[in-house]
Design an enzyme around this catalytic site. Structure first.
Site, PDB file in Angstrom:
ATOM      1  N   CYS A  23       0.828  -1.215   0.000  1.00  0.00           N
ATOM      2  CA  CYS A  23       0.000   0.000   0.000  1.00  0.00           C
ATOM      3  C   CYS A  23       0.862   1.265   0.000  1.00  0.00           C
ATOM      4  O   CYS A  23       1.550   1.549   0.983  1.00  0.00           O
ATOM      5  CB  CYS A  23      -0.909  -0.047   1.232  1.00  0.00           C
ATOM      6  SG  CYS A  23      -1.778   1.485   1.586  1.00  0.00           S
ATOM      7  N   CYS A  80       0.064   3.789   2.740  1.00  0.00           N
ATOM      8  CA  CYS A  80       0.522   3.235   4.026  1.00  0.00           C
ATOM      9  C   CYS A  80       2.008   3.524   4.223  1.00  0.00           C
ATOM     10  O   CYS A  80       2.450   3.883   5.315  1.00  0.00           O
ATOM     11  CB  CYS A  80       0.282   1.729   4.090  1.00  0.00           C
ATOM     12  SG  CYS A  80      -1.446   1.236   3.963  1.00  0.00           S
TER      13      CYS A  80
END
Length: 104
Positions: free
Chosen positions: A29, A32
């Site tokens: 991600c 993230c």
């Protein structure tokens, strides 16, 4: 550094009198990865005042499902073991600190 949570240790982590922040993330991600340094800095700065934790959604099945995690990054904020706030997406260090300060 933020404490790593799993399905096995999640419940015990909430059993505290300080606020708990949980960052749900995954290695693939991009957003993230963008907030990871912020989460780690906040974990260091709030040590002893708030527990800042990370939960990899690819390694945990039960906890993300229990809290309805559908997008990552998602930050959950707990006070006295109860979910009190949620933030989905990238967050600035200042905004994250403000959310934690409101729980102290």
């Amino acid at each position: 550094m933020a404490k790593v949570l799993t399905d096995a240790n999640f419940a015990e982590t909430l059993n505290t009198d300080i606020p708990v922040v949980v960052d749900f993330w995954a290695t693939w991600c991009g957003p993230c990865k963008a907030i990871a340094p912020i989460v780690d800095e906040i974990a260091t700065e709030y040590e002893g005042k708030a527990a800042v934790c990370k939960c990899n959604v690819d390694e945990c099945d039960d906890v993300p499902m229990t809290y309805g995690i559908r997008s990552i990054p998602t930050l959950l904020f707990f006070k006295n073991g109860e979910l009190v706030d949620r933030h989905v997406g990238v967050i600035s260090k200042g905004d994250l600190a403000a959310k934690i300060d409101s729980l102290l």
